[in-house]
Motif scaffolding. Structure first.
Motif: not given
Lengths: 158, 158, 158
Positions: A44, A147-152, B114-117
């Motif tokens: 990320s 984005s850092s949200r992607i992992d899961t 917060d990663g929201k895209t």
């Protein structure tokens, strides 16, 4: 400038072919874009900024790339989904002999089995290419997700 | 056609570099893409259609472009966010001597802290470029957003 | 490789011009991108995979393409909306004499009258082009949408 344009054209064609390979679910062909000694890593922007080595995916040989594909076909369980990549123009960052570094912006949409489509990932490919005949081979790809949200959610390679 | 291709290549490379500059939050480098006498304007398709002069952003010199960047760094308060641009192929609209007009479609995703895209903006760049050596300089960019909803959310240049 | 690059450049320029034609609501100009004997068809990835002939739109002459535009202007009722296309690099799939087959990934955003924007369609264009002077003419376009959800919403050509 002509030689640079040739190179950029070859890279853009290789990138488009590789993206189509993933989007068409022809995963078995995907390793062929890589050199034997290669790196494929997904991280990320935040990890990159902070200098963290952590990767969501880390494959450092063509064999590992092949193993990843096998795992996706046999072991992993994830909801059926497809990607659609759209890539920007590759920017040539540097060049040394037959080796070329590029950065390329991408957007990836994800299409679920029921047809629901969302903008799944955005980011950039940091690639190193080796000229091979009139084409190019991928020596290294670091996929930097914005984005850092992607992992899961990550099943297929980006 | 070769000369046109050279030009189109140089423009696409400059556009990609400029977009990366914004996406990487290297705002201080952004003014360097512009000529001293330049125009940067953001408007909407509706404003263009109706012939309204109103602009969401209007900067008509390199100095003003620099001031805008300073303001973003020091004065303006907005939630931390990043963009990701993906651009289409530049269409050459016209050409007169060393001056070239192009139109280029874009999509911009916005990534919140917060990663929201989300798909933040779509539209087209109406650019005028001046050939400078093997590269090009941006004399004028009118950013025409497809949606009229964008104004209140606009912090960073598009 | 130069000749292939020329061709790819001409195709990318034609695709960008055609997409802008739709995005700017200049529908009347759209048929001019097609040859007299032509095919324009919209289908889904699932239909393609299963070998179904079913199409969401099927037009097999330039006259039918023109009729479709007339119908949109006069008979059909749909909420006012605009598209924004962003296309990837065309991949050259094959070439025989003056005829060239390409595949090109696309994302299309839809902008409703009130400014609401969403990622409306993703997919790929399977095109056949005929070289005509320094440019190209579209002989056949099969629009393969990734999602099967699209049908009920489809007013404008993709």
């Amino acid at each position: 400038m002509t030689d640079l344009q040739d190179l950029c054209f070859a890279i853009a064609q290789a990138q488009a072919a590789q993206a189509r390979c993933l989007d068409d679910d022809r995963l078995e062909d995907w390793p062929d874009f890589f050199a034997e000694d290669c790196l494929y890593r997904v991280t990320s922007a935040e990890n990159m900024r902070e200098g963290y080595e952590a990767s969501l995916i880390f494959l450092n040989s063509k064999g590992m790339v092949r193993d990843r594909v096998s795992a996706l076909r046999t072991a992993n369980i994830y909801e059926r989904q497809a990607y659609r990549h759209v890539l920007g123009q590759p920017s040539i960052l540097s060049r040394e002999g037959e080796s070329v570094s590029t950065e390329t912006s991408f957007m990836i949409a994800r299409i679920m089995r029921d047809g629901k489509t969302d903008l799944f990932a955005t980011g950039r490919y940091l690639d190193v290419w080796l000229r091979a005949g009139t084409g190019v081979t991928l020596v290294s790809r670091v996929v930097v997700c914005d984005s850092s949200r992607i992992d899961t959610l990550l099943a297929l390679p980006l």
